[in-house]
Write an enzyme that holds these catalytic residues in place. Structure first.
Site, PDB file in Angstrom:
ATOM      1  CG  ASP A  14       6.954   1.786   1.537  1.00 27.74           C
ATOM      2  OD1 ASP A  14       6.599   0.915   0.620  1.00 27.74           O
ATOM      3  OD2 ASP A  14       7.341   1.359   2.668  1.00 27.74           O
ATOM      4  CG  ASP A  39      10.925   1.490   1.221  1.00 32.75           C
ATOM      5  OD1 ASP A  39      10.331   1.049   0.157  1.00 32.75           O
ATOM      6  OD2 ASP A  39      10.561   1.288   2.225  1.00 32.75           O
TER       7      ASP A  39
END
Length: 628
Positions: free
Chosen positions: A328, A525
């Site tokens: 990420d 996430d």
């Protein structure tokens, strides 16, 4: 240590104390045998039950069956010799249970339900009735209803804004670092946080079909598809156990029959049964069942000293096979903090331009405004500012020291009819106009973490074949960050389900042996952390949902630790394989000697306890990982 582990520890200690006490107890014969059965059953009743269930369910050959046969064999030898020494059978069972305790403790305590930790789950929705706000369950809100979302509240259901304007924090959904402005007519998704104004929203979906529900569903379903390494001992036992048992049976039966019918000699049943039972005792896999969990346990302990928390031995094994690392962006490779990192000016001095911007933005609590004020760094004299007007989605205008100042995006410049210069830098561009003339622009962006570039290089040096970044940010920002860090691929403007889809696509394309790790820190996430072969979360600043969903947690948020975690796992697995080769090699040699009648019980004890001690000492090396 949980209740189950404490109970197992108490059993081990109780059996060990009884075993020592019985050594000094002056009893003989059947009474001695019955006394020794007490610690034997205390230590291993669950193993015997599992072996019995395995036989009943026609799944005979596992490590429980082998332990049951080996310990029963040791007792049978003691009975046959009338030695009264039943210590070995109990010690073997105790050693095995110690190994099981290590394994259980290494795996760690069970995770709580991820959905309970998801901060994006709304607790209620506000419905306005007769001038008052009433909190209701989001499940009860029908499509087309008008809900009210106040500053600081989560948007519970997808819809369209019918009244009001505000700034939205969407990082929980997209991972995008910049807040978004929203006004009447804009679509809005559940899960984001209303930061400033009151919004009235007409719902377009039921709660069960809204974005927040889909994210929760992704988390819960991704867990069931999680790839996990199979325990080595179970795989080994499928081949080793039936082979050993068949060999022992053949050793007890075939040679006497051959002696009787082929050579007309006495069968010598006692001698060959003794050899077969010795063979079974030698075959006891204590070195494996203790040293393998202990190696993982030591590896996990060594990693924790370095700030890398691994939640179980299976994750350590998977981590060692990592060939693809997917990141990420915000909070993982970047700091998630807005700062001014560029001021491009015309004729006005840089400091003066920043001063005008800070004064014009002085009444705003927007993160962009705060970053400009922070960059200016001096106390603001609000008396110099008047006629502040915020234009939603565009910027602000104000009068500073009697001069008209405008600070905002290109839409604001177009609205005011002021020609501006485009900026090639990635980030948020704040154009400045003073006295009706373009004065320059300020670049605000999320700063890359100091070690991010080194982390990518370290991963490649550690044998990782591909590094990828997934982000909810715009394409220009994503590509610039990826290029500056040396990443192989980047995918931008992704929602959580888009990240999961992209990871699933990579999982389908990679080879079975190459494992994929995903590194993230936000609530958004969590689904992809669960879906990847191995999920790695930033622990210091990461959300509870990300930390709970991950298999590995980096306690200092330093991405450089990822490569170190992989090196630690590989050292640990190397030690595991060394112990496997050593233990099995010695076992095979001693089994051959036992079958030939050369090995006695002393060699059997060395093959069992001696090999175990050597393997355990080797396993402890996994603790020392500082210089990796």
């Amino acid at each position: 240590m949980n209740k189950k582990q404490k109970k197992m520890l108490m059993r081990i200690l109780a059996a060990a104390v009884l075993l020592i006490a019985l050594h000094f107890l002056p009893v003989t014969g059947i009474l001695r045998f019955l006394c020794y059965l007490v610690p034997y059953f205390i230590a291993g009743y669950d193993i015997l039950l599992k072996a019995g269930k395995g036989i009943k369910n026609r799944q005979v050959f596992d490590e429980n069956f082998l332990m049951a046969v080996a310990t029963a064999g040791a007792i049978a030898i003691a009975l046959y010799e009338q030695s009264g020494d039943y210590t070995e059978a109990i010690a073997v069972m105790l050693f095995y249970q110690v190994g099981e305790l290590f394994q259980s403790y290494a795996v760690g305590k069970s995770r709580r339900n991820i959905s309970e930790l998801m901060d994006i789950r709304p607790d209620y929705a506000n419905i306005e009735q007769e001038g008052n706000l009433e909190k209701v369950d989001p499940d009860e809100v029908e499509i087309g209803s008008i809900i009210v979302v106040q500053p600081g509240e989560k948007v519970p259901i997808d819809g369209v804004i019918v009244e009001g304007s505000s700034t939205l924090n969407t990082s929980a959904l997209t991972g995008e670092s910049l807040p978004r402005d929203a006004k009447a007519g804009d679509e809005i998704v559940s899960g984001c946080i209303n930061m400033t104004g009151v919004l009235k929203i007409q719902t377009t979906k039921e709660f069960g079909e809204s974005t927040v529900s889909k994210i929760l569903d992704l988390v819960e379903n991704a867990s069931s598809r999680k790839s996990k390494s199979e325990d080595f001992i179970s795989k080994f036992a499928r081949i080793y156990t039936p082979a050993v048992c068949a060999s022992a049976l053949a050793l007890a039966v075939l040679p006497p029959l051959v002696r009787m019918f082929a050579f007309g000699l006495p069968a010598g049943w006692e001698d060959w049964i003794y050899r077969a039972l010795t063979f079974l005792v030698i075959s006891c896999p204590c070195a494996l069942v203790i040293s393998i969990p202990l190696s993982f346990f030591a590896g996990i302990g060594g990693a924790s000293k370095e700030g890398v928390l691994v939640k179980g031995s299976n994750y350590l094994e998977t981590l060692s096979q990592t060939k693809i690392v997917v990141f990420d962006k915000t909070g993982t490779l970047t700091q998630g903090v807005f700062e001014v990192n560029g001021i491009h000016h015309n004729e006005m001095e840089e400091e003066k331009l920043l001063e005008y911007a800070a004064l014009a933005e002085s009444a705003s609590s927007h993160p962009i405004s705060k970053s400009i004020q922070k960059a200016y760094g001096k106390e603001l004299d609000r008396s110099r500012v008047s006629q502040i007007q915020e234009i939603s989605g565009n910027g602000v205008t104000a009068v500073v020291d009697g001069r008209t100042v405008a600070a905002g995006n290109d839409k604001l410049m177009d609205h005011l009819g002021i020609p501006y210069k485009s900026c090639r830098s990635a980030g948020t561009i704040i154009h400045m106009a003073v006295g009706g003339h373009y004065a320059g622009h300020i670049v605000i962006s999320d700063l890359v973490k100091p070690h991010s570039k080194d982390a990518v290089a370290a991963l490649k040096a550690a044998g990782v074949k591909k590094t990828v970044m997934l982000t909810g940010d715009g394409r220009k920002v994503g590509e610039q960050v990826a290029a500056s860090l040396g990443l192989d691929e980047v995918y931008s403007e992704l929602l959580p389900d888009g990240k999961v889809e992209k990871v699933e696509e990579m999982l389908r394309q990679k080879s079975e042996k190459a494992k994929l790790a995903f590194v993230g820190d936000g609530i958004n996430d969590a689904p992809v952390l669960r879906r990847a072969d191995i999920g790695i979360a930033m622990g210091a600043m990461g959300s509870d949902a990300a930390i709970e969903a991950a298999d590995v947690v980096l306690m200092d948020d330093d991405p450089l630790q990822i490569a170190k975690a992989i090196k630690i796992s590989r050292k640990c697995l190397g030690i595991v394989y060394q112990n496997i080769v050593f233990a099995i090699g010695i076992k095979l040699i001693c089994l051959l000697l036992g079958a030939l009648g050369i090995a006695n019980m002393w060699l059997a004890i060395f093959a069992d306890v001696g090999v175990m001690i050597i393997a355990v000492l080797n396993a402890i090396r996994a603790l020392f990982v500082k210089n990796l």
